[in-house]
Scaffold this motif. Structure first.
Motif, PDB file in Angstrom:
ATOM      1  N   PRO A 108      37.531  44.672  33.365  1.00  0.00           N
ATOM      2  CA  PRO A 108      38.087  43.319  33.246  1.00  0.00           C
ATOM      3  C   PRO A 108      38.800  42.816  34.497  1.00  0.00           C
ATOM      4  CG  PRO A 108      39.300  44.891  31.877  1.00  0.00           C
ATOM      5  CD  PRO A 108      38.078  45.594  32.347  1.00  0.00           C
ATOM      6  N   ALA A 109      39.238  43.723  35.385  1.00  0.00           N
ATOM      7  CA  ALA A 109      39.919  43.278  36.604  1.00  0.00           C
ATOM      8  C   ALA A 109      39.020  42.427  37.485  1.00  0.00           C
ATOM      9  CB  ALA A 109      40.422  44.485  37.394  1.00  0.00           C
ATOM     10  N   ARG A 110      37.700  42.565  37.331  1.00  0.00           N
ATOM     11  CA  ARG A 110      36.781  41.813  38.187  1.00  0.00           C
ATOM     12  C   ARG A 110      36.675  40.344  37.783  1.00  0.00           C
ATOM     13  NH1 ARG A 110      36.848  43.584  42.712  1.00  0.00           N
ATOM     14  NH2 ARG A 110      35.162  42.115  43.158  1.00  0.00           N
ATOM     15  N   TYR A 111      37.143  39.981  36.594  1.00  0.00           N
ATOM     16  CA  TYR A 111      37.059  38.574  36.187  1.00  0.00           C
ATOM     17  C   TYR A 111      38.384  38.068  35.618  1.00  0.00           C
ATOM     18  CZ  TYR A 111      35.801  41.188  31.915  1.00  0.00           C
ATOM     19  OH  TYR A 111      35.750  42.097  30.885  1.00  0.00           O
ATOM     20  N   ALA A 112      39.485  38.734  35.965  1.00  0.00           N
ATOM     21  CA  ALA A 112      40.785  38.437  35.370  1.00  0.00           C
ATOM     22  C   ALA A 112      41.455  37.179  35.913  1.00  0.00           C
ATOM     23  CB  ALA A 112      41.726  39.629  35.551  1.00  0.00           C
ATOM     24  N   THR A 113      41.110  36.766  37.138  1.00  0.00           N
ATOM     25  CA  THR A 113      41.833  35.629  37.734  1.00  0.00           C
ATOM     26  C   THR A 113      41.368  34.289  37.201  1.00  0.00           C
ATOM     27  OG1 THR A 113      40.327  35.203  39.592  1.00  0.00           O
ATOM     28  CG2 THR A 113      41.948  36.970  39.885  1.00  0.00           C
ATOM     29  N   GLY A 114      40.192  34.251  36.566  1.00  0.00           N
ATOM     30  CA  GLY A 114      39.640  32.980  36.123  1.00  0.00           C
ATOM     31  C   GLY A 114      38.999  32.186  37.245  1.00  0.00           C
ATOM     32  N   LYS A 115      38.897  32.817  38.431  1.00  0.00           N
ATOM     33  CA  LYS A 115      38.278  32.159  39.592  1.00  0.00           C
ATOM     34  C   LYS A 115      37.199  33.032  40.218  1.00  0.00           C
ATOM     35  CE  LYS A 115      42.848  30.230  40.599  1.00  0.00           C
ATOM     36  NZ  LYS A 115      43.985  30.239  41.568  1.00  0.00           N
ATOM     37  N   ASP A 116      36.772  34.052  39.490  1.00  0.00           N
ATOM     38  CA  ASP A 116      35.903  35.083  40.050  1.00  0.00           C
ATOM     39  C   ASP A 116      34.425  34.748  39.864  1.00  0.00           C
ATOM     40  OD1 ASP A 116      38.245  36.775  40.568  1.00  0.00           O
ATOM     41  OD2 ASP A 116      38.323  36.930  38.390  1.00  0.00           O
ATOM     42  N   ALA A 117      33.606  35.365  40.725  1.00  0.00           N
ATOM     43  CA  ALA A 117      32.173  35.063  40.728  1.00  0.00           C
ATOM     44  C   ALA A 117      31.341  36.297  40.415  1.00  0.00           C
ATOM     45  CB  ALA A 117      31.757  34.492  42.082  1.00  0.00           C
TER      46      ALA A 117
END
Length: 537
Positions: free
Chosen positions: A399-408
Motif C-alpha cells: 500500500p505504500a506505493r499508492y498511499a499519497t493519492g498522487k501516485d502512478a
C-alpha cells in the motif's frame, strides 16, 4: 579526522581514484547545455541526449571488424563446446549488465543455459540496490571468482565502463593467476589507463588477457557510464553471444550486420513518434514526482532491463533505493518495479532467467579474512538471498506505493500479447491516482535469438526517460549530475571535479568543500549542492 585532514588525505593518498583524465569522466560538449535544451522543450532535450548515442555506432563498426571481437566469439563457442562456462563479471551498471547477459542467454539457449553465468560485485542483491564501496576492493572480486569455482577451462569476460574498477580487475587477476584466459572490455583509451593506473597496467599487460577498447568518448550525462558506455558493452557482448549461439546451433546468422542494425535502431528512436512517446512519459513522471508522488512500473519479460535503470537512479541522482518490506524506516523509492503476476521470490527467479539467486552469504569472519576495511567488518551489509527475496518486487500487497493519492502505475510492455500481465496490471492499477501504459516497441528491428535489439531499445528509452525526468526536476546542472550520491572513492573524485567546474575553483578547494559537506549535519541537501551554494555566495 577533521574534514580538512580527510580532504588532504584524499588529495594526496588516493590518487589512483583521481580519474578526471578519463573521457568517461568528462563533460561531453554535445550536451554541455543539456538543462537548457530540456528547458526549451522535452523533445529538444531528448534529441540532444540522442546525439551522443551515435558515438556508440562509430565505435561498434570498428570493433566488429577487429580480431579481438572475432577471438571473443570463437572463445565463447570453444568454451561451451568443451563443457566449460563463460562468466561475465561487472560492477554497478556493468554488473547488472552481466546478469542481463546471463538471463538473455538462459532464456534463448536452454540447451546451454548453465554454461553462461555472471559475477556481480556485491552479488545478485546489487541488482536492485547498490552495495556501497564494494567496487573499491579487488579482494572481493577475487573471492567471487573462487565461489564461482572457475577452472582454466572456463572463460572470463570482465566488463568495467571506466576500465579501472578494482573489484572487476580483481576477478581478472584471480582467474588468470590460476591459468585462465580472460577478455577485458572497457570504454576509455587503453593507453591512458595503462599510463596512469597501476592496476589497469597490470591487467592490460597480462598475456592471458585480450583487451576490447570500446572507447566512445564522454557520456551524454557527465560520468554517467550507465549510458553510452554500458550501451556499447551491452551491444558488443550480446552480439558476441548471438553469433556464438548461431554457431552452436548450426543456424545462419540472424543479423549479418549488427552495426547496420544498431544504426536502424537509432533512426527509429529519433523519429517523431518515439520521441513524443518518451517525452510524454518524462512529462508524466516529472509531474508525479513534483507533487511528491511515486511511480511504480509493472513489467515481466523486460523487468530486468527496468531493474537496471531504476537501481542506477539511486547513486546517480541521490534518490531513495529499493528496500525490504520490513524496513519501514527507509524512504520509499521514487520509482519502483514490480511483476504483478507472481510472488517476489518467483519474480526475481524469473528475471534471472529461471535460476536461483546468487547472493553473498559472507559473515564477519569472511570480511576479516579478506582484510576488508574496519567499517565493513564491524557492520557487514545485509545482502544475502534472504534479504533480496524480501524486497517486494512481486505481487504482495504494498500500500505504500499508492498511499499519497498522487501516485502512478505504469504498465511496461513490448508490443502486445502478454494478456496475463495486462490482466494482473488491471487488478492493481485502480489503487493508483494515475494509470499509464508505455509500449517499448519502437518499430521493425532485426530479429535475433537473444532479442539483442529489443533489449537495446528498452535500455536506450529508459536511460533517456530517467535522465530527462531528473533534468526537468533540476537535478542536473549543465550536463553534470549535481545530486550524485558520494558512496565510493570514484564518486568522491567525480563530485570534486563537478564542484571545481561548476564552482570555478581549483581541485584542492573543491576537495575541501566536498569533505566539509560530507561532514555536514544537513542530510537533506546533496553535498555537491551544498558546496555550490557556499561558493556562489
Amino acid at each position: 579526522m577533521s574534514y580538512l585532514d580527510e580532504a588532504k588525505h584524499f588529495e594526496e593518498n588516493e590518487k589512483p581514484f583521481h580519474l578526471g583524465f578519463l573521457p568517461t569522466e568528462q563533460s561531453n560538449p554535445l550536451t554541455s547545455h543539456l538543462d537548457q535544451e530540456f528547458g526549451k522543450s522535452i523533445a529538444c532535450g531528448i534529441r540532444n541526449l540522442q546525439l551522443v548515442d551515435r558515438n556508440v555506432l562509430n565505435m561498434a563498426e570498428k570493433i566488429f571488424a577487429s580480431a579481438e571481437f572475432a577471438a571473443l566469439t570463437d572463445s565463447i563457442v570453444t568454451t561451451i563446446r568443451n563443457g566449460g562456462k563463460v562468466v561475465f563479471s561487472g560492477c554497478g551498471a556493468t554488473g547488472r549488465l552481466s546478469i542481463l547477459l546471463e538471463s538473455m542467454w538462459r532464456t534463448a539457449c536452454p540447451e546451454y543455459a548453465d554454461q553462461v553465468k555472471s559475477i556481480m560485485t556485491g552479488g545478485d542483491y546489487a541488482l536492485v540496490k547498490s552495495v556501497e564501496s564494494f567496487e573499491d576492493y579487488a579482494q572481493f572480486g577475487a573471492r567471487q571468482v573462487q565461489e564461482m569455482q572457475m577452472t582454466p577451462g572456463d572463460l572470463l569476460v570482465a566488463i568495467t565502463e571506466g576500465g579501472e574498477t578494482s573489484s572487476v580487475l580483481g576477478t581478472v587477476k584471480e582467474f588468470t593467476g590460476n591459468g585462465g584466459k580472460a577478455f577485458l572490455m572497457f570504454n576509455n583509451p587503453a593507453h591512458l589507463l595503462r599510463g596512469h593506473l597501476e592496476r589497469c597496467r597490470e591487467a592490460i599487460d597480462n598475456p592471458a588477457v585480450t583487451v576490447l577498447d570500446l572507447n566512445c568518448g564522454p557520456m551524454a550525462l557527465a560520468g554517467s557510464t550507465r549510458m553510452q558506455a554500458t550501451t556499447s558493452e551491452q551491444f558488443i557482448a550480446s552480439a558476441a553471444l548471438e553469433k556464438a549461439a548461431a554457431e552452436l546451433y548450426g543456424t545462419p546468422a540472424a543479423c549479418p550486420d549488427f552495426a547496420a542494425g544498431f544504426a536502424g535502431l537509432l533512426e527509429l528512436l529519433g523519429n517523431d513518434e518515439n520521441v513524443e512517446k518518451m517525452a510524454h512519459q518524462i512529462d508524466l513522471e516529472q509531474r508525479v514526482y513534483g507533487a511528491s508522488g511515486l511511480v511504480t512500473y509493472f513489467a515481466d519479460d523486460y523487468i530486468l532491463d527496468l531493474f537496471t535503470d531504476t537501481t542506477e537512479r539511486n547513486p546517480t541522482f541521490m534518490l531513495p533505493g529499493f528496500h525490504r518490506m520490513d524496513d519501514t524506516a527507509a524512504p520509499e523509492p521514487w520509482a519502483f518495479v514490480r511483476n504483478p503476476k507472481m510472488s517476489s521470490p518467483d519474480a526475481i527467479r524469473r528475471a534471472l532467467g529461471n535460476r536461483n539467486m546468487r547472493c553473498l552469504e559472507w559473515q564477519v569472519k569472511d570480511y576479516i579474512a579478506m582484510d576488508a576495511p574496519e567499517n565493513i567488518c564491524n557492520n557487514p551489509p545485509l545482502i544475502s538471498a534472504a534479504h533480496l527475496a524480501a524486497i517486494p518486487v512481486g505481487n504482495e500487497p504494498y500500500p505504500a506505493r499508492y498511499a499519497t493519492g498522487k501516485d502512478a502505475a505504469v504498465l511496461f510492455c513490448y508490443g502486445t500479447g502478454d494478456e496475463a500481465l495486462q490482466s494482473a496490471y488491471n487488478g492493481e492499477c485502480g489503487k493508483f491516482a494515475v494509470q499509464a501504459v508505455f509500449d517499448g516497441s519502437v518499430g521493425e528491428l532485426p530479429q535475433t535469438r537473444l532479442k539483442v535489439f529489443e533489449h537495446l531499445a528498452v535500455k536506450l528509452q529508459w536511460n533517456t526517460i530517467s535522465t530527462g525526468t531528473m533534468v526537468c526536476l533540476g537535478r542536473v546542472s549543465g550536463n553534470w549530475m549535481s545530486c550524485v550520491a558520494i558512496s565510493n572513492k570514484k564518486l568522491i573524485d567525480r563530485a570534486i571535479r563537478l564542484v571545481s567546474e561548476l564552482g570555478s575553483v581549483d581541485y584542492h578547494t573543491a576537495c575541501v568543500e566536498i569533505f566539509r559537506a560530507m561532514e555536514s549535519t544537513d542530510t537533506e541537501t546533496p553535498a555537491v549542492l551544498q558546496c555550490l551554494a557556499r561558493l556562489r555566495k
